[in-house]
Design a protein around this motif. Structure first.
Motif, PDB file in Angstrom:
ATOM      1  N   UNK A 149      34.836  53.254  45.899  1.00 41.44           N
ATOM      2  CA  UNK A 149      36.110  52.592  45.735  1.00 41.44           C
ATOM      3  C   UNK A 149      35.936  51.253  45.022  1.00 41.44           C
ATOM      4  N   UNK A 150      34.883  50.512  45.366  1.00 40.10           N
ATOM      5  CA  UNK A 150      34.617  49.211  44.746  1.00 40.10           C
ATOM      6  C   UNK A 150      34.332  49.323  43.257  1.00 40.10           C
ATOM      7  N   UNK A 151      33.575  50.378  42.898  1.00 44.52           N
ATOM      8  CA  UNK A 151      33.265  50.588  41.485  1.00 44.52           C
ATOM      9  C   UNK A 151      34.529  50.882  40.683  1.00 44.52           C
ATOM     10  N   UNK A 152      35.457  51.604  41.261  1.00 49.43           N
ATOM     11  CA  UNK A 152      36.713  51.919  40.583  1.00 49.43           C
ATOM     12  C   UNK A 152      37.531  50.660  40.322  1.00 49.43           C
ATOM     13  N   UNK A 153      37.550  49.766  41.287  1.00 51.35           N
ATOM     14  CA  UNK A 153      38.306  48.523  41.138  1.00 51.35           C
ATOM     15  C   UNK A 153      37.677  47.650  40.054  1.00 51.35           C
ATOM     16  N   UNK A 154      36.353  47.526  40.082  1.00 47.37           N
ATOM     17  CA  UNK A 154      35.659  46.730  39.070  1.00 47.37           C
ATOM     18  C   UNK A 154      35.862  47.347  37.683  1.00 47.37           C
ATOM     19  N   UNK A 155      35.781  48.645  37.585  1.00 50.04           N
ATOM     20  CA  UNK A 155      36.005  49.329  36.314  1.00 50.04           C
ATOM     21  C   UNK A 155      37.416  49.123  35.799  1.00 50.04           C
ATOM     22  N   UNK A 156      38.387  49.159  36.679  1.00 53.98           N
ATOM     23  CA  UNK A 156      39.781  48.949  36.297  1.00 53.98           C
ATOM     24  C   UNK A 156      40.000  47.520  35.811  1.00 53.98           C
ATOM     25  N   UNK A 157      39.408  46.555  36.516  1.00 60.95           N
ATOM     26  CA  UNK A 157      39.524  45.154  36.091  1.00 60.95           C
ATOM     27  C   UNK A 157      38.885  44.954  34.724  1.00 60.95           C
ATOM     28  N   UNK A 158      37.726  45.546  34.513  1.00 59.75           N
ATOM     29  CA  UNK A 158      37.049  45.453  33.226  1.00 59.75           C
ATOM     30  C   UNK A 158      37.883  46.082  32.116  1.00 59.75           C
ATOM     31  N   UNK A 159      38.491  47.218  32.398  1.00 57.35           N
ATOM     32  CA  UNK A 159      39.341  47.892  31.425  1.00 57.35           C
ATOM     33  C   UNK A 159      40.538  47.027  31.043  1.00 57.35           C
ATOM     34  N   UNK A 160      41.136  46.367  32.021  1.00 58.27           N
ATOM     35  CA  UNK A 160      42.276  45.480  31.751  1.00 58.27           C
ATOM     36  C   UNK A 160      41.842  44.304  30.882  1.00 58.27           C
ATOM     37  N   UNK A 161      40.686  43.715  31.166  1.00 58.11           N
ATOM     38  CA  UNK A 161      40.186  42.586  30.382  1.00 58.11           C
ATOM     39  C   UNK A 161      39.928  42.996  28.935  1.00 58.11           C
ATOM     40  N   UNK A 162      39.304  44.144  28.745  1.00 61.86           N
ATOM     41  CA  UNK A 162      39.029  44.637  27.397  1.00 61.86           C
ATOM     42  C   UNK A 162      40.338  44.927  26.655  1.00 61.86           C
ATOM     43  N   UNK A 163      41.301  45.534  27.336  1.00 58.61           N
ATOM     44  CA  UNK A 163      42.591  45.833  26.714  1.00 58.61           C
ATOM     45  C   UNK A 163      43.300  44.552  26.293  1.00 58.61           C
ATOM     46  N   UNK A 164      43.246  43.511  27.110  1.00 57.20           N
ATOM     47  CA  UNK A 164      43.873  42.240  26.748  1.00 57.20           C
ATOM     48  C   UNK A 164      43.174  41.581  25.560  1.00 57.20           C
ATOM     49  N   UNK A 165      41.861  41.700  25.504  1.00 56.97           N
ATOM     50  CA  UNK A 165      41.112  41.139  24.376  1.00 56.97           C
ATOM     51  C   UNK A 165      41.468  41.861  23.078  1.00 56.97           C
ATOM     52  N   UNK A 166      41.535  43.180  23.131  1.00 54.45           N
ATOM     53  CA  UNK A 166      41.896  43.964  21.943  1.00 54.45           C
ATOM     54  C   UNK A 166      43.317  43.639  21.510  1.00 54.45           C
ATOM     55  N   UNK A 167      44.215  43.495  22.470  1.00 50.34           N
ATOM     56  CA  UNK A 167      45.605  43.150  22.155  1.00 50.34           C
ATOM     57  C   UNK A 167      45.686  41.787  21.468  1.00 50.34           C
ATOM     58  N   UNK A 168      44.904  40.825  21.957  1.00 51.24           N
ATOM     59  CA  UNK A 168      44.893  39.496  21.367  1.00 51.24           C
ATOM     60  C   UNK A 168      44.370  39.536  19.927  1.00 51.24           C
TER      61      UNK A 168
END
Length: 50
Positions: free
Chosen positions: A1-20
């Motif tokens: 469960x912890x790995x899924x949360x960390x992966x989701x947070x990382x995915x959101x950060x990468x998506x925001x960087x690409x959007x920027x």
């Protein structure tokens, strides 16, 4: 469960960087939108290098 949360947070950060990056490129910021005279630019593909 912890790995899924960390992966989701990382995915959101990468998506925001690409959007920027995408928004900056569309607004003309960066090398592709410069007047081909900025010293910090590594060289635009549309400018013939001497």
């Amino acid at each position: 469960m912890g790995n899924d949360i960390v992966g989701l947070i990382l995915l959101v950060i990468v998506a925001l960087a690409v959007r920027s990056i995408w928004k900056d490129k569309k607004s003309g910021k960066g090398c592709a939108g410069c007047s081909h005279g900025c010293a910090s630019c590594g060289g635009c593909s549309s400018v013939k290098q001497k």
